[in-house]
Write an enzyme that holds these catalytic residues in place. Structure first.
Site, short mmCIF file in Angstrom:
data_model
loop_
_atom_site.label_atom_id
_atom_site.label_comp_id
_atom_site.label_asym_id
_atom_site.label_seq_id
_atom_site.Cartn_x
_atom_site.Cartn_y
_atom_site.Cartn_z
N ASP A 24 10.98 -24.35 14.48
CA ASP A 24 12.34 -23.92 14.20
C ASP A 24 12.61 -24.07 12.71
O ASP A 24 11.77 -24.57 11.96
CB ASP A 24 13.34 -24.72 15.05
CG ASP A 24 13.30 -26.22 14.77
OD1 ASP A 24 12.68 -26.62 13.76
OD2 ASP A 24 13.87 -26.98 15.55
N GLY A 61 14.99 -25.81 11.16
CA GLY A 61 15.68 -27.02 10.72
C GLY A 61 17.18 -26.86 10.68
O GLY A 61 17.91 -27.83 10.47
N GLY A 62 17.68 -25.64 10.88
CA GLY A 62 19.11 -25.38 10.78
C GLY A 62 19.93 -26.18 11.76
O GLY A 62 20.94 -26.79 11.40
N PHE A 63 19.51 -26.22 13.02
CA PHE A 63 20.29 -26.93 14.04
C PHE A 63 20.38 -28.41 13.72
O PHE A 63 21.44 -29.02 13.83
CB PHE A 63 19.68 -26.72 15.42
CG PHE A 63 20.43 -27.42 16.52
CD1 PHE A 63 21.57 -26.86 17.06
CD2 PHE A 63 20.01 -28.66 17.00
CE1 PHE A 63 22.29 -27.51 18.05
CE2 PHE A 63 20.71 -29.31 17.99
CZ PHE A 63 21.85 -28.73 18.53
N ASP A 66 19.37 -20.55 9.60
CA ASP A 66 20.67 -20.07 10.06
C ASP A 66 21.69 -21.19 10.03
O ASP A 66 21.34 -22.37 9.91
CB ASP A 66 20.56 -19.50 11.48
CG ASP A 66 20.16 -20.58 12.49
OD1 ASP A 66 19.39 -21.48 12.12
OD2 ASP A 66 20.58 -20.50 13.65
N GLN A 93 23.48 -15.28 16.12
CA GLN A 93 24.56 -16.23 16.31
C GLN A 93 25.81 -15.47 16.80
O GLN A 93 25.70 -14.38 17.30
CB GLN A 93 24.80 -17.02 15.03
CG GLN A 93 23.68 -17.98 14.66
CD GLN A 93 23.58 -19.18 15.60
OE1 GLN A 93 24.46 -19.43 16.43
NE2 GLN A 93 22.48 -19.93 15.48
N GLY A 113 22.57 -21.10 19.14
CA GLY A 113 23.95 -21.57 19.25
C GLY A 113 24.47 -21.66 20.67
O GLY A 113 25.69 -21.66 20.88
N ASP A 153 12.69 -22.89 25.12
CA ASP A 153 12.22 -24.25 24.84
C ASP A 153 13.33 -25.23 25.16
O ASP A 153 14.51 -24.86 25.16
CB ASP A 153 11.82 -24.39 23.37
CG ASP A 153 13.04 -24.54 22.46
OD1 ASP A 153 13.44 -25.69 22.18
OD2 ASP A 153 13.62 -23.51 22.04
N CYS A 203 4.08 -30.08 45.10
CA CYS A 203 3.58 -30.01 43.72
C CYS A 203 2.12 -30.46 43.65
O CYS A 203 1.74 -31.46 44.26
CB CYS A 203 4.44 -30.89 42.81
SG CYS A 203 3.87 -30.98 41.09
N CYS A 235 0.56 -31.21 40.70
CA CYS A 235 0.27 -31.79 39.39
C CYS A 235 -0.52 -33.08 39.53
O CYS A 235 -0.59 -33.69 40.60
CB CYS A 235 1.56 -32.03 38.60
SG CYS A 235 2.46 -33.54 39.03
N CYS A 287 1.54 -36.02 41.05
CA CYS A 287 1.83 -35.94 42.48
C CYS A 287 0.57 -36.05 43.33
O CYS A 287 0.62 -36.48 44.49
CB CYS A 287 2.56 -34.63 42.79
SG CYS A 287 4.28 -34.62 42.19
N HIS A 327 4.83 -34.93 34.96
CA HIS A 327 5.28 -34.21 36.16
C HIS A 327 6.36 -33.18 35.80
O HIS A 327 6.30 -32.03 36.27
CB HIS A 327 5.83 -35.17 37.20
CG HIS A 327 6.59 -34.44 38.29
ND1 HIS A 327 5.97 -33.74 39.29
CD2 HIS A 327 7.94 -34.25 38.46
CE1 HIS A 327 6.88 -33.16 40.06
NE2 HIS A 327 8.08 -33.45 39.57
#
Length: 404
Positions: free
Chosen positions: A97, A99-101, A151, A228, A255, A305, A349, A351, A354, A380
């Site tokens: 990303d 770094g704006g957020f 941004d 945005q 945003g 994400d 599941c 995984c 599990c 998990h």
């Protein structure tokens, strides 16, 4: 070079099945990207991350954070290490990303001008300045396959006037980010032009020549834009149209998931998707719960994400389904009722957690403060997210071929 996006099928609701081809590999979409904030997906080792989820595929692409890696260990150190892939021994695709957020979440520790943002580190209070150009420079040094424009993230709630003013700054910074990126993208640590016969070390120490057949020869990073506009549909439309004019290879919707009701998040995504190109990837940043990522993928979102799988796992919150294909259930493993429960987290599941461990044991680890518990919970949850996307991709594969 080094980037393409193909859509193989579309469903009635707008969801698409496709592939992103990136310098470090192919990513099947729609995809969920685990967050590796400081070049580490918290509590989960890279080798495990490569194997969890359906059919042992693991995470196809992960995200790292520009702000945090800039502060520690520093982007120039990461550049000297050969970029973030080599630094953390991750050979698959990555995204950073801008770094704006993080910068804008510092609230009283920042000052915004048309040139950029002056802020104080949350670590030691030292003063720093991020401009669009500097954000791009840091991301080039880190060397992820996909970088993001710098941004401004408007506060929530914000008036229409304040949101439009902030959006204008985002658009100006996006153009500056693009201009600087185009002039400097060849500086990525792994760039090789195929002409020089210089020896270059790979992730595992062996060497290759620049001219050798290699997915990195002639490849560069790709820069995505960020739409945005807050919670205002007309501003989301305006922002999307302005970013599309810049002809970037992909577009994120930023945003959102910042405290607004879920139905508002969904509406803003739906209204924004209307104005984004159908032949380019669409990425919603920072979402969400498992049922949300499934819903948004079926609407036509290609990338998502969120820190939630690992953050929830570290706090004892696990995701499961009571039956295959059923609704998502949130399990608090700390509860006493699981103290003698011999079942796995989720009997549907497959995984690695599990298959081996009981609810009773996982509760014991958490109550005893054992770090292994945080790791197993996180593994998990990540597998649950990745399996959800694998199932959705399978469902979307049966859609209609994309019209030519």
């Amino acid at each position: 070079m080094g980037f393409s996006f193909e859509v193989d099928a579309t469903a009635a609701g707008g969801g698409r099945r496709g592939r992103l081809r990136l310098p470090h590999g192919v990513v099947e979409s729609p995809v969920f990207m685990p967050v590796g904030t400081v070049a580490s997906v918290k509590a989960v080792e890279q080798g495990v991350l490569e194997e969890i989820g359906a059919a042992g595929k693991g995470a196809q692409i992960i995200l790292a954070n520009t702000y945090h890696l800039y502060l520690r260990p520093g982007h120039e150190l990461v550049r000297r290490m050969g970029g973030v892939h080599r630094f953390m021994s991750w050979e698959r695709p990555m995204l950073t990303d801008s770094g704006g957020f993080q910068v804008f979440s510092l609230s009283g520790l920042r000052k915004v001008t048309s040139e950029g943002v002056e802020f104080r580190s949350h670590l030691d209070g030292s003063k720093h300045f991020f401009s669009p150009e500097h954000s791009v420079d840091v991301q080039i040094a880190l060397g992820a396959d996909i970088a993001m424009v710098f941004d401004e993230c408007v506060e929530t709630p914000a008036s229409w006037e304040r949101t439009r003013e902030s959006m204008g700054l985002t658009h100006a910074w996006a153009q500056r980010s693009k201009d600087h990126f185009e002039a400097n993208k060849h500086r990525v640590p792994w760039y090789r032009d195929g002409e020089r016969e210089r020896e270059q070390p790979t992730l595992h120490g062996e060497t290759v020549k620049d001219g050798a057949p290699n997915s990195l020869v002639g490849a560069t990073q790709s820069l995505f834009g960020i739409v945005q506009g807050g919670m205002y549909a007309d501003l989301r439309k305006e922002s999307a149209e302005r970013l599309v004019e810049m002809e970037l290879p992909g577009y994120a919707i930023g945003g959102l998931a910042v405290g607004e009701p879920r139905e508002v998040t969904r509406e803003m995504i739906a209204r924004t998707l209307e104005f984004l190109p159908k032949d380019k990837p669409r990425y919603v940043m920072g979402v969400g719960y498992p049922d949300e990522i499934e819903e948004y993928a079926k609407m036509g979102v290609d990338m998502m994400d969120c820190v939630l799988p690992t953050r929830a796992g570290r706090h004892g919150l696990l995701f499961m389904r009571e039956e295959a294909g059923g609704s998502v259930v949130r399990m608090n493993i700390k509860r006493k009722e699981y103290a003698e429960d011999q079942r796995p987290i989720d009997e549907t599941c497959g995984c690695m957690v599990c298959r081996r461990y009981t609810r009773a044991y996982l509760r014991h680890l958490f109550v005893a403060g054992e770090p292994l518990g945080l790791t197993l919970n996180s593994v998990h949850n990540l597998a649950f997210y990745l399996d959800t996307m694998e199932r959705v991709r399978g469902e979307l594969a049966g859609g209609s071929p994309l019209p030519i």
